[in-house]
Structures are given as structure tokens and as C-alpha cells.
Design a protein around this motif. Structure first.
Motif, mmCIF file in Angstrom:
data_model
loop_
_atom_site.group_PDB
_atom_site.id
_atom_site.type_symbol
_atom_site.label_atom_id
_atom_site.label_comp_id
_atom_site.label_asym_id
_atom_site.label_seq_id
_atom_site.Cartn_x
_atom_site.Cartn_y
_atom_site.Cartn_z
ATOM 1 N N VAL A 101 -23.764 5.646 13.299
ATOM 2 C CA VAL A 101 -24.700 6.491 12.548
ATOM 3 C C VAL A 101 -24.779 7.878 13.184
ATOM 4 C CG1 VAL A 101 -27.138 6.827 11.955
ATOM 5 C CG2 VAL A 101 -26.073 4.592 11.621
ATOM 6 N N VAL A 102 -24.962 7.916 14.501
ATOM 7 C CA VAL A 102 -25.100 9.197 15.209
ATOM 8 C C VAL A 102 -23.851 10.051 15.041
ATOM 9 C CG1 VAL A 102 -25.314 10.266 17.495
ATOM 10 C CG2 VAL A 102 -26.774 8.330 16.888
ATOM 11 N N THR A 103 -22.687 9.454 15.269
ATOM 12 C CA THR A 103 -21.453 10.252 15.236
ATOM 13 C C THR A 103 -21.075 10.667 13.819
ATOM 14 O OG1 THR A 103 -20.190 8.179 15.310
ATOM 15 C CG2 THR A 103 -20.506 9.347 17.389
ATOM 16 N N PHE A 104 -21.303 9.795 12.830
ATOM 17 C CA PHE A 104 -20.947 10.157 11.450
ATOM 18 C C PHE A 104 -21.834 11.294 10.932
ATOM 19 C CE2 PHE A 104 -21.457 9.684 6.815
ATOM 20 C CZ PHE A 104 -20.140 9.870 6.415
ATOM 21 N N VAL A 105 -23.163 11.140 11.101
ATOM 22 C CA VAL A 105 -24.064 12.197 10.639
ATOM 23 C C VAL A 105 -23.796 13.489 11.401
ATOM 24 C CG1 VAL A 105 -26.478 12.906 10.418
ATOM 25 C CG2 VAL A 105 -25.827 10.553 9.886
ATOM 26 N N SER A 106 -23.533 13.376 12.702
ATOM 27 C CA SER A 106 -23.238 14.564 13.510
ATOM 28 C C SER A 106 -21.985 15.268 13.016
ATOM 29 C CB SER A 106 -23.080 14.172 14.980
ATOM 30 O OG SER A 106 -22.745 15.295 15.760
ATOM 31 N N LEU A 107 -20.951 14.503 12.687
ATOM 32 C CA LEU A 107 -19.714 15.111 12.183
ATOM 33 C C LEU A 107 -19.974 15.840 10.868
ATOM 34 C CD1 LEU A 107 -16.651 15.517 12.494
ATOM 35 C CD2 LEU A 107 -16.334 13.377 11.215
ATOM 36 N N MET A 108 -20.752 15.229 9.976
ATOM 37 C CA MET A 108 -21.077 15.886 8.706
ATOM 38 C C MET A 108 -21.837 17.192 8.941
ATOM 39 S SD MET A 108 -19.712 13.985 6.425
ATOM 40 C CE MET A 108 -18.456 13.706 7.668
ATOM 41 N N VAL A 109 -22.754 17.161 9.878
ATOM 42 C CA VAL A 109 -23.547 18.364 10.182
ATOM 43 C C VAL A 109 -22.669 19.444 10.811
ATOM 44 C CG1 VAL A 109 -25.408 19.247 11.646
ATOM 45 C CG2 VAL A 109 -25.740 17.148 10.331
ATOM 46 N N HIS A 110 -21.727 19.054 11.666
ATOM 47 C CA HIS A 110 -20.806 20.032 12.270
ATOM 48 C C HIS A 110 -19.997 20.750 11.185
ATOM 49 C CE1 HIS A 110 -21.684 18.347 16.212
ATOM 50 N NE2 HIS A 110 -20.894 19.247 16.773
ATOM 51 N N ILE A 111 -19.461 19.962 10.245
ATOM 52 C CA ILE A 111 -18.651 20.574 9.173
ATOM 53 C C ILE A 111 -19.527 21.476 8.307
ATOM 54 C CG2 ILE A 111 -17.271 20.074 7.112
ATOM 55 C CD1 ILE A 111 -16.472 17.405 8.507
ATOM 56 N N TYR A 112 -20.703 20.995 7.958
ATOM 57 C CA TYR A 112 -21.642 21.751 7.124
ATOM 58 C C TYR A 112 -22.011 23.087 7.778
ATOM 59 C CZ TYR A 112 -26.162 22.433 4.646
ATOM 60 O OH TYR A 112 -27.222 22.913 3.907
ATOM 61 N N THR A 113 -22.161 23.070 9.102
ATOM 62 C CA THR A 113 -22.594 24.255 9.839
ATOM 63 C C THR A 113 -21.603 25.408 9.707
ATOM 64 O OG1 THR A 113 -23.822 22.875 11.402
ATOM 65 C CG2 THR A 113 -23.253 25.089 12.143
ATOM 66 N N ILE A 114 -20.323 25.095 9.533
ATOM 67 C CA ILE A 114 -19.316 26.152 9.370
ATOM 68 C C ILE A 114 -19.707 27.069 8.212
ATOM 69 C CG2 ILE A 114 -16.900 26.654 8.800
ATOM 70 C CD1 ILE A 114 -16.169 23.959 10.072
ATOM 71 N N GLY A 115 -20.163 26.477 7.113
ATOM 72 C CA GLY A 115 -20.563 27.272 5.956
ATOM 73 C C GLY A 115 -21.954 27.852 6.096
ATOM 74 N N TYR A 116 -22.868 27.052 6.655
ATOM 75 C CA TYR A 116 -24.272 27.475 6.670
ATOM 76 C C TYR A 116 -24.541 28.596 7.669
ATOM 77 C CZ TYR A 116 -29.294 27.137 6.163
ATOM 78 O OH TYR A 116 -30.597 27.428 5.891
ATOM 79 N N MET A 117 -23.891 28.546 8.826
ATOM 80 C CA MET A 117 -24.168 29.514 9.894
ATOM 81 C C MET A 117 -23.077 30.579 10.015
ATOM 82 S SD MET A 117 -27.041 28.378 11.223
ATOM 83 C CE MET A 117 -27.181 29.030 12.880
ATOM 84 N N GLN A 118 -22.269 30.765 8.970
ATOM 85 C CA GLN A 118 -21.062 31.580 9.112
ATOM 86 C C GLN A 118 -21.333 33.032 9.502
ATOM 87 O OE1 GLN A 118 -18.905 31.857 5.444
ATOM 88 N NE2 GLN A 118 -20.734 32.148 4.201
ATOM 89 N N GLU A 119 -22.511 33.563 9.173
ATOM 90 C CA GLU A 119 -22.785 34.956 9.503
ATOM 91 C C GLU A 119 -23.798 35.105 10.628
ATOM 92 O OE1 GLU A 119 -23.666 37.335 6.086
ATOM 93 O OE2 GLU A 119 -22.080 36.419 4.890
ATOM 94 N N ASP A 120 -24.135 34.003 11.282
ATOM 95 C CA ASP A 120 -25.132 34.072 12.346
ATOM 96 C C ASP A 120 -24.489 34.489 13.664
ATOM 97 O OD1 ASP A 120 -28.161 32.949 12.724
ATOM 98 O OD2 ASP A 120 -27.008 32.801 14.572
ATOM 99 N N GLU A 121 -25.175 35.330 14.422
ATOM 100 C CA GLU A 121 -24.635 35.822 15.696
ATOM 101 C C GLU A 121 -24.508 34.704 16.728
ATOM 102 O OE1 GLU A 121 -27.053 39.032 17.030
ATOM 103 O OE2 GLU A 121 -26.494 40.376 15.382
ATOM 104 N N GLY A 122 -25.356 33.690 16.606
ATOM 105 C CA GLY A 122 -25.333 32.602 17.589
ATOM 106 C C GLY A 122 -24.472 31.423 17.169
ATOM 107 N N TYR A 123 -23.447 31.675 16.358
ATOM 108 C CA TYR A 123 -22.589 30.630 15.792
ATOM 109 C C TYR A 123 -22.048 29.692 16.867
ATOM 110 C CZ TYR A 123 -18.763 28.866 12.752
ATOM 111 O OH TYR A 123 -17.898 28.104 12.023
#
Length: 672
Positions: A101-123
Motif C-alpha cells: 500500500v505504502v509503495t504503490f500510493v507513493s509511486l502514484m504520488v511521485h508520478i503525479y508530482t511531475i505534473g503538479y509541481m512542474q513550475e515550483d522552485e522547490g521541485y
């Protein structure tokens, strides 16, 4: 012990995310001179979590199919007078499921973050933090001793603090992360007290060794009281769970934690960190089964959280806060199951909830992106035609959340309701009412949000705060909503699949099979809930078909219908109803005044006590009486003695004669 599980392979599970975090956090930031770019930073962290997920899936297969188990010390830190402090892994059904559960949800969040945080300075820093969190959570769930459990417990709290305050230039985020930190310290005080008592009375921190001594603890009372020692231990441990898993009244930090970026809301505050308390109580079931008092406390606290936090979700207008209060309510359901001795049902709901709640949080983030960082659901509407993937995945997640038959949430939530109905503990009647009423409340606020966001007239052009971005990772004030990029929608689709299907396929092995039997201990002579559930279970399809005639189904349907009527048909009614029950709305709007109580009574009281101790203890007693008072008395005494030092011989001779005279008088007086 099966040879398919070995220490080296298991070590890779937490260490791969840790390595990715270290590379991104050092080489990808100013600390290492920005030697690693954005693409490399997200690549190494995603690779680390992907490796961890692969090994976790292999471990789950070995545990579930081949019956593999592992319980060994990996590293001995120190031995003090025979008391061992170690790092070790305990792999059984409970651990293997949590790892996946931890690793699957974490992997989904990692991939999602590429799009969500793409313009953030603290990427790069953000990727380092979420990988570090994954490492911390894995160390917690894989531990075979309470020292490592506590290390993981505090590490996830630290990373949560860093992520809630990720935008540290935003005052509300700094306030929220400090609030989360302080509230969790209250819970951790009880947690470490419970661990300390266990260590003192069992002489070990190892789970298996401590569990073996549980019957001995059952016969002891807490020194100076008539209360059972095991009750004090369990309540101490549960106070820790109340802080980490946001149970009333230590829940106040979780809604404010929505100040952090949306990906961490999904990872930490929906799917993983907040379930650490549920996991810990399930792991400690051999102790909790010895104290009906502790189980009643767990049951009642969970029931209060499940119902009253759901009420707060009804009046929220921030899309993330609606989902946050939903999380609080569902954590209450899990806690109620723990109190009813249905630990496997609590863990089952933990697993199903992780998927559909992560899905709902990420879908909320996708909506926020598509609407240019508007988070107020009152200024949404008609989003369905612009964001079809986000719409359908949100609908599936909402249907799972309200317990629609055949969806994953149905199997776990209905099992909780049935288990509580079979409990005979004090407070079980109230708990059963709370979880039943909570079904209606959950359906109402979930579909209130769904209808306001995805259906009805388009209201985003009327938003008075159109140029104010609440969740400011990136964004520009364009006009029409738009679907999110594939790195955002792919995790939504991948999370939607288990949100729909996983309950159907896993209910039998998790609740009625051997998968969790050696990880969880239930005293079946006194607590019959699981036995009664097993007797009534005739397969997942039969359970779903039977549900259409039960109260939870009709309560959920009523909630959906009411939400449709109020927000799609009679849209003027909600404002009219609000005016009719204004005092109640004010109470809910102020979150039962708990924040005000904490800030104005507890915080001010603590500050007043601190000021008083500083003034009277520090300034008057320590500085005034002991430090300054000592030198003043020495000065005065020396001034008096100095007057006797005249330098004249006849003065000294007289003093000697008087001294001899006094001594002679003293000895004569002492003679019988």
C-alpha cells in the motif's frame, strides 16, 4: 522460515527510496550545488520507489501464496545490561500488505508530482521529502521492535512537518506545520509512556518477546492504583495513535495540513501516515485484547471522530478540506473496528481507503490545476465536460467512499458496521449509531462536492477571488478549465482500478482466511465480532446482493439523493436551511470551537503557567534567592566577620581566653 525472504532483499525496500531521497536532496538542491536537474531528481526518486514496490509485491506473493515469514535482527545498535536496541524486520501478512500500500500510493504520488509541481522552485526538494517519507513509513511498518517503530513514527512526523510547511514563505503553512508538530507531540507523550512501561515490565523491545509476556502483564496493576497495568499501557499507546491518526480531540492538525501541496495530502494525510496509528494498534492486539476498558475507549473515541468530523465536512467549501474531513471520519471508522476487536476489518478498511482516498485527493488536485488554482467548490460547476478523466475517476472514488455495493469501500465499511453491531463493550450502542449515521453524512457531503464541482452551471467566471491562488504550485489565470497532463491522469486511472475492484477480491483472505491470523490476535471467547462475521459471510457477490436490503445502502442512497435535490434542483434551499439553523452552522463553521479552546485556553494557560514559573521560579527563587541571595548572604556575613579582624594582639588574646572559658563551661555542663 521460507528461503524466498532474505535480509538483503528486504533491506532494499526502505533503502532504495532513501538513496533516491539523498541524491535528490543533496545533489538536486543548493546543498550540493544543484548538480542534478529536475529530470534526474524525479527519475532517481521514482526509480527508488518503483524498486521498493517491486520487492514489496514479490514479498506479498511469498507471504500470501508460499506462506513465507521473516523475523530477524538486521543490526544491533547497543546492548545495555541485557537490554537490546536493534534494527530488525518482521514480515507477515500485515506488514506485506502495508508495504505494498505504502509503495504503490507513493509511486502514484511521485508520478503525479511531475505534473503538479512542474513550475515550483522547490521541485527537487519536494521529491527528496516524499521519498524520505516513504523510507520512514516503510521502516515503521517493517519493524520487529518498538525502538524502530518509534524511530519510524517520529521520522514520518518530521517529514510531515517539512511538507506541510513546504511553502515556508506562506504564514498559514508555517502556522499549520507548527500546529501539526505540537499536537503530535501530545500524542507522542502517551505513546512513549506506553512503550516505556512495556520495556520496563517485559525487559524487551522486541514484539514477539513482549507478546509472549502479555499474560504476565494482565495480572499486574499500575503502581499506586487499582487500575490494570495493561490498561494504562494500551491507553498510552492509543494516545499516540490519536495524535498520528487524528482522532478526536487530537484531530485538529489534519484539516490545517491542507496548506501543503496536494500530492502530500494524498500521500501522508490520506493513505499512509495517518494510518500508522491504526497499524500500530492492530500490531499490538495481544495487549489490547487483555483490556476491555482500553477497547471501550478506542471504540468511543473512534465513534465520536467518525460522526462529528463527518458533520464538519458538510459545511466546507474548500475542495481539499472536504476530503480532509472525510479522511478524519474514515479514520474514525477504522478506530471503531479496532475497538470492536475486528482488527483485520480495520486493516482491510485501511487498505481500501488508501486507494480511493488517495484517488480523491489527487483528483481534487487535478481540479485545482484545471481551474487555475481555485479551491472553492462554490465557484466550480460543469467541470465534467472539460475534464472527463478527472470526472470519471472522482465519481468512482466517491462511490467507493460512500460504500456502494461491489466497490472496495462497501466491503470494508459494511464489515465495520456489522462488527460493531456484534460488540457488547460499553459504548458499542453509541458506536453503532455513529457509524450508521455516518453513512448518510458521508454520502451527503461527498456528493455535495461531486455535484457542485462536476455538474450544474459553470460558476468559475463569477469567482471573486479568481486572481488569488490558494494552492500556488504553479498556474496562470487562463480562462476555460482544461484536463490535466498524463502524468496527473495516469495515477488517477491506476488508483481507480483498486478503488473499484480490490475489496471484492481480498475480503475473504483478509478477513476469513489465514492471511492475518499470525499477525493479529483476538480473544474469541470474549469478543465474538469476527466469528459472527464469518458465520454470515457467503462470498463477496452474495454480500453485495444482500446489501440492497440493508440500512447502510438506503442511508447512503438517501444522502446522495438529498445532495442532488439541494445542489442540483432546489439550489436556493441550502441558503434558506442555513438561516434556519444558523447557530448550528456557526458551531460547525468554528469546528466545535476546539481550535479556539486550544488557542485561547490551553495555549494561553500554558503561556501563563510558563510566565509564572519564569517570574517566580526563575527570577525570584533561582536567580533571586539561590544565586543572588547566596552571594548577598556571603557578603553580609563576611562584612560582620571582617569587623573582628582588627590586627591587635590583645583582641585576639581576649578572644582565645573567652573561647577556652566557653569550652570549659560547655564540658562542665555536659557532665552528669
Amino acid at each position: 522460515m521460507n528461503s524466498t525472504l532474505n535480509a538483503t532483499q528486504l533491506l532494499m525496500v526502505p533503502l532504495a527510496p532513501l538513496l533516491g531521497s539523498a541524491l535528490a536532496g543533496i545533489l538536486g538542491t543548493a546543498l550540493g550545488g544543484h548538480r542534478m536537474g529536475r529530470g534526474m531528481s524525479h527519475s532517481v526518486t521514482i526509480l527508488g520507489v518503483f524498486i521498493s514496490l517491486l520487492i514489496s509485491a514479490m514479498t506479498l506473493y511469498s507471504v500470501a501464496v508460499e506462506g513465507a515469514r521473516f523475523n530477524e535482527t538486521i543490526y544491533t545498535w547497543m546492548v545495555v545490561d541485557g537490554f537490546k536496541m536493534e534494527v530488525g524486520f518482521l514480515i507477515d501478512g500485515l506488514t506485506a500488505m502495508m508495504m505494498c500500500v505504502v509503495t504503490f500510493v507513493s509511486l502514484m504520488v511521485h508520478i503525479y508530482t511531475i505534473g503538479y509541481m512542474q513550475e515550483d522552485e522547490g521541485y527537487n526538494r519536494f521529491f527528496a521529502y516524499i521519498s524520505l517519507f516513504t523510507f520512514s513509513m516503510l521502516m515503521l511498518v517493517m519493524s520487529n521492535n518498538m525502538l524502530q517503530l518509534f524511530f519510524g513514527w517520529e521520522a514520518v512526523g518530521l517529514v510531515s512537518y517539512l511538507l506541510i510547511g513546504f511553502w515556508f514563505n506562506k504564514p498559514s503553512a508555517v502556522f499549520a506545520n507548527m500546529k501539526a508538530f505540537l499536537v503530535n507531540r501530545v500524542g507522542d507523550f502517551g505513546f512513549i509512556m506506553g512503550i516505556g512501561l512495556l520495556a520496563a515490565y517485559t525487559g524487551t523491545l522486541n514484539y514477539v518477546e513482549a507478546f509472549a509476556k502479555a499474560p504476565e502483564l494482565a495480572a499486574l496493576t499500575f503502581p499506586g492504583t487499582s487500575c490494570l497495568l495493561v490498561t494504562v499501557i494500551c491507553i498510552g499507546l492509543f494516545i499516540g495513535a490519536m495524535g498520528k491518526s487524528a482522532q478526536f480531540p487530537l484531530h485538529v492538525w489534519l484539516p490545517d495540513s491542507m496548506e501543503g501541496p496536494t500530492p502530500i495530502s494524498a500521500l501522508i494525510h490520506a493513505a499512509t501516515m495517518v494510518t500508522a496509528g491504526i497499524f500500530m494498534v492492530a500490531r499490538m492486539s495481544p495487549f489490547f485484547e487483555l483490556s476491555e476498558t482500553a477497547l471501550s475507549v478506542v471504540l468511543v473515541i473512534g465513534a465520536i471522530t467518525a460522526l462529528f468530523m463527518g458533520f464538519l465536512g458538510i459545511i466546507q467549501n474548500d475542495i481539499k478540506r472536504v476530503v480532509a474531513y472525510s479522511t478524519l471520519s474514515q479514520l474514525g471508522y477504522m478506530t471503531v473496528a479496532l475497538g470492536a476487536s475486528a482488527y483485520s476489518v480495520a486493516v482491510f478498511h485501511l487498505m481500501t481507503h488508501a486507494f480511493f482516498k488517495a484517488l480523491l485527493f489527487l483528483a481534487a488536485g487535478s481540479v485545482i490545476m484545471g481551474l487555475h488554482h481555485n479551491q472553492d467548490i462554490r465557484w466550480m460547476g460543469g467541470v465534467r465536460k472539460y475534464m472527463p478523466i478527472t470526472w470519471i475517476t472522482s465519481l468512482l472514488g466517491s462511490l467507493a467512499l460512500i460504500g456502494t455495493p461491489l466497490f472496495s469501500g462497501f466491503y470494508s465499511k459494511d464489515s465495520i458496521i456489522e462488527a460493531v453491531a456484534e460488540s457488547h463493550l460499553p459504548g458499542a450502542g453509541f458506536a453503532h449509531f455513529a457509524v450508521l449515521a455516518g453513512v448518510f453524512v458521508t454520502a451527503f457531503y461527498s456528493f455535495r462536492m461531486y455535484f457542485l464541482v462536476f455538474h450544474g452551471p459553470e460558476r468559475y467566471a463569477q469567482n471573486p477571488d479568481a486572481h488569488k491562488h490558494h494552492d500556488h504550485a504553479h498556474g496562470h489565470a487562463d480562462h476555460a478549465p482544461h484536463e490535466s497532463p498524463w502524468v496527473v491522469t495516469l495515477p488517477l486511472v491506476l488508483l481507480a482500478i483498486p478503488s473499484v475492484l480490490i475489496g471484492y477480491f481480498t475480503i475473504e483472505p483478509l478477513l476469513f482466511g489465514p492471511f492475518l491470523t499470525d499477525a493479529i490476535m483476538v480473544n474469541t471467547d470474549q469478543h465474538h465480532a469476527m466469528h459472527e462475521l464469518a458465520q454470515a459471510f457467503h462470498g463477496p457477490l452474495a454480500m453485495a446482493s444482500h446489501a440492497f436490503g440493508t440500512a447502510p445502502f438506503w442511508l447512503a442512497l438517501s444522502g446522495v439523493v438529498l445532495a442532488y435535490v439541494l445542489y442540483m434542483v432546489k439550489t436556493g434551499w441550502p441558503a434558506a436551511i442555513q438561516k434556519m439553523v444558523q447557530p448550528l452552522h456557526t458551531l460547525l463553521d468554528h469546528k466545535y470551537y476546539l481550535d479556539a479552546f486550544n488557542e485561547h485556553v490551553l495555549a494561553r494557560g500554558a503561556r501563563s503557567i510558563g510566565a509564572g514559573l519564569w517570574r517566580w521560579g526563575d527570577q525570584v527563587l533561582i536567580d533571586g534567592a539561590l544565586v543572588n541571595g547566596a552571594w548577598r548572604w556571603v557578603s553580609r556575613l563576611s562584612g560582620l566577620v571582617r569587623k573582628g579582624q582588627t590586627g591587635y594582639l590583645y583582641h585576639y588574646a581576649l578572644a582565645m581566653i573567652m573561647g577556652v572559658f566557653l569550652l570549659m563551661t560547655w564540658f562542665v555542663w555536659l557532665q552528669p
